[in-house]
Design an enzyme around this catalytic site. Sequence first.
Site, PDB file in Angstrom:
ATOM      1  N   HIS A  48      -2.522  60.809  23.000  1.00 35.44           N
ATOM      2  CA  HIS A  48      -1.559  59.392  23.291  1.00 35.44           C
ATOM      3  C   HIS A  48      -0.686  60.245  24.588  1.00 35.44           C
ATOM      4  O   HIS A  48      -0.499  59.721  25.169  1.00 35.44           O
ATOM      5  CB  HIS A  48      -0.860  59.199  22.079  1.00 35.44           C
ATOM      6  CG  HIS A  48      -0.947  58.855  21.184  1.00 35.44           C
ATOM      7  ND1 HIS A  48      -1.307  57.361  20.656  1.00 35.44           N
ATOM      8  CD2 HIS A  48      -1.386  59.119  19.621  1.00 35.44           C
ATOM      9  CE1 HIS A  48      -1.836  56.948  19.903  1.00 35.44           C
ATOM     10  NE2 HIS A  48      -2.269  58.408  18.795  1.00 35.44           N
ATOM     11  N   ARG A  73      -4.421  68.343  20.532  1.00 34.64           N
ATOM     12  CA  ARG A  73      -5.961  67.340  19.607  1.00 34.64           C
ATOM     13  C   ARG A  73      -6.493  66.777  21.142  1.00 34.64           C
ATOM     14  O   ARG A  73      -5.438  65.869  21.963  1.00 34.64           O
ATOM     15  CB  ARG A  73      -3.952  66.587  19.053  1.00 34.64           C
ATOM     16  CG  ARG A  73      -4.658  65.235  18.575  1.00 34.64           C
ATOM     17  CD  ARG A  73      -3.799  64.295  17.607  1.00 34.64           C
ATOM     18  NE  ARG A  73      -2.805  64.048  18.886  1.00 34.64           N
ATOM     19  CZ  ARG A  73      -2.076  62.536  18.050  1.00 34.64           C
ATOM     20  NH1 ARG A  73      -1.866  62.454  16.063  1.00 34.64           N
ATOM     21  NH2 ARG A  73      -0.725  62.350  18.560  1.00 34.64           N
ATOM     22  N   ASP A  87     -13.204  76.143  25.487  1.00 36.19           N
ATOM     23  CA  ASP A  87     -13.240  77.191  26.472  1.00 36.19           C
ATOM     24  C   ASP A  87     -11.614  77.699  27.473  1.00 36.19           C
ATOM     25  O   ASP A  87     -11.263  79.042  27.585  1.00 36.19           O
ATOM     26  CB  ASP A  87     -14.404  77.350  27.296  1.00 36.19           C
ATOM     27  CG  ASP A  87     -15.747  77.110  26.726  1.00 36.19           C
ATOM     28  OD1 ASP A  87     -16.118  77.468  25.705  1.00 36.19           O
ATOM     29  OD2 ASP A  87     -16.419  76.673  27.767  1.00 36.19           O
ATOM     30  N   GLU A 152      -5.860  59.435   8.944  1.00 31.63           N
ATOM     31  CA  GLU A 152      -4.671  58.798   9.224  1.00 31.63           C
ATOM     32  C   GLU A 152      -5.053  57.051   9.209  1.00 31.63           C
ATOM     33  O   GLU A 152      -5.109  56.267   9.832  1.00 31.63           O
ATOM     34  CB  GLU A 152      -4.124  59.300  10.798  1.00 31.63           C
ATOM     35  CG  GLU A 152      -5.374  59.567  11.268  1.00 31.63           C
ATOM     36  CD  GLU A 152      -4.607  59.606  13.103  1.00 31.63           C
ATOM     37  OE1 GLU A 152      -3.167  59.961  12.564  1.00 31.63           O
ATOM     38  OE2 GLU A 152      -5.367  59.935  13.753  1.00 31.63           O
ATOM     39  N   ASP A 178      -0.203  56.187  11.513  1.00 27.46           N
ATOM     40  CA  ASP A 178      -1.306  55.235  11.819  1.00 27.46           C
ATOM     41  C   ASP A 178      -2.065  55.071  10.461  1.00 27.46           C
ATOM     42  O   ASP A 178      -2.802  54.175  10.324  1.00 27.46           O
ATOM     43  CB  ASP A 178      -2.871  56.348  12.374  1.00 27.46           C
ATOM     44  CG  ASP A 178      -2.514  56.131  14.203  1.00 27.46           C
ATOM     45  OD1 ASP A 178      -2.470  54.949  14.805  1.00 27.46           O
ATOM     46  OD2 ASP A 178      -2.884  57.209  14.672  1.00 27.46           O
TER      47      ASP A 178
HETATM   48  C1  3PY Z   1       0.591  59.551  13.205  1.00 26.68           C
HETATM   49  O1  3PY Z   1       1.622  59.749  12.669  1.00 26.68           O
HETATM   50  O2  3PY Z   1      -0.511  58.686  13.604  1.00 26.68           O
HETATM   51  C2  3PY Z   1      -0.421  60.996  14.048  1.00 26.68           C
HETATM   52  O3  3PY Z   1      -1.352  60.853  14.404  1.00 26.68           O
HETATM   53  C3  3PY Z   1       1.032  62.529  13.841  1.00 26.68           C
HETATM   54  O4  3PY Z   1       1.977  61.896  13.219  1.00 26.68           O
HETATM   55 MG    MG Z   2      -2.241  58.989  14.517  1.00 20.69          MG
END
Ligand code: 3PY
Ligand code: MG
Length: 256
Positions: A48, A73, A87, A152, A178
């Site tokens: 994000h 991430r 890498d 998620e 999410d």
């Molecule tokens: C979410 O809550 O969707 C995340 O990716 C991080 O906690």
């Molecule tokens: Mg998320």
Amino acid sequence: MDMPRNSFKRRLATRQWQVGLFVGMANACGMEILAGAGFDWLVIDAEHSPNNPASVLAQLQAAAPYPVQMLVRPMSHDPALIKQYLDAGAQTLLLPMVDDAAQAIALARAMRYPPEGIRGVAASMARAAHWNGVTGYVKQANSEVCLVVQVETRQGLDKLDGILAVEGVDAVFIGPADLAASLGHLGESGHPEVRAAIEDALRRIVAAGKAAGVFVTDPDLAARYRELGASFVAVGGDAMLLRGAALKLAAAFRDN
Ligand code: 3PY
Ligand code: MG
């Protein structure tokens, strides 16, 4: 130079409690402050946040002198991107939106050199190998990488048992924001249905013998998730901390 050992992965395996923070502000000085703040792990968010391989590299370098474990991430499951982050020196990747076992298998393979996987080989170009300076890097890299998949979505919950059966998955991390959206409760991570889904997922992850993690900012709720077997938590983010402190400071000195 010896192979750097992945202590986050080792502590995951023994279910030691590990407290982490999301870092999205894409700044090496900010990273250095946080790296010395006492968290067990930090995750550089490139899903994000406006991060890319070059900014991630600078932040990994900034954090390197500190005793904190670094995760990245990526914004997608693209094996080419995964290769660049490995890498650059990330050993643990947190992959968002993992919805089934096939995706988890592909991710585990993207992180490993052949024959277990498909990671391309260029140790002479890789900070992870100290540019050929780590003795035996390519032979040891597969055992030091650590894959944390984020579940998620409703589909991810439905397919959780299959995801948990994938050997190369070290841990599952629940993303409440999410998940809430996917369950029809956009912006309501605390909704009872979302809470129940998180608790059920944590129980299933632990029962399957994998490490369970979750994003949780409330200490009491974190304690509850720990009781259910969660062993690693992200407890906030850098922008949240800065905004909170800035609002408080400004308010303390203003007349109105
Ligand atoms: C979410 O809550 O969707 C995340 O990716 C991080 O906690
Ligand atoms: Mg998320």
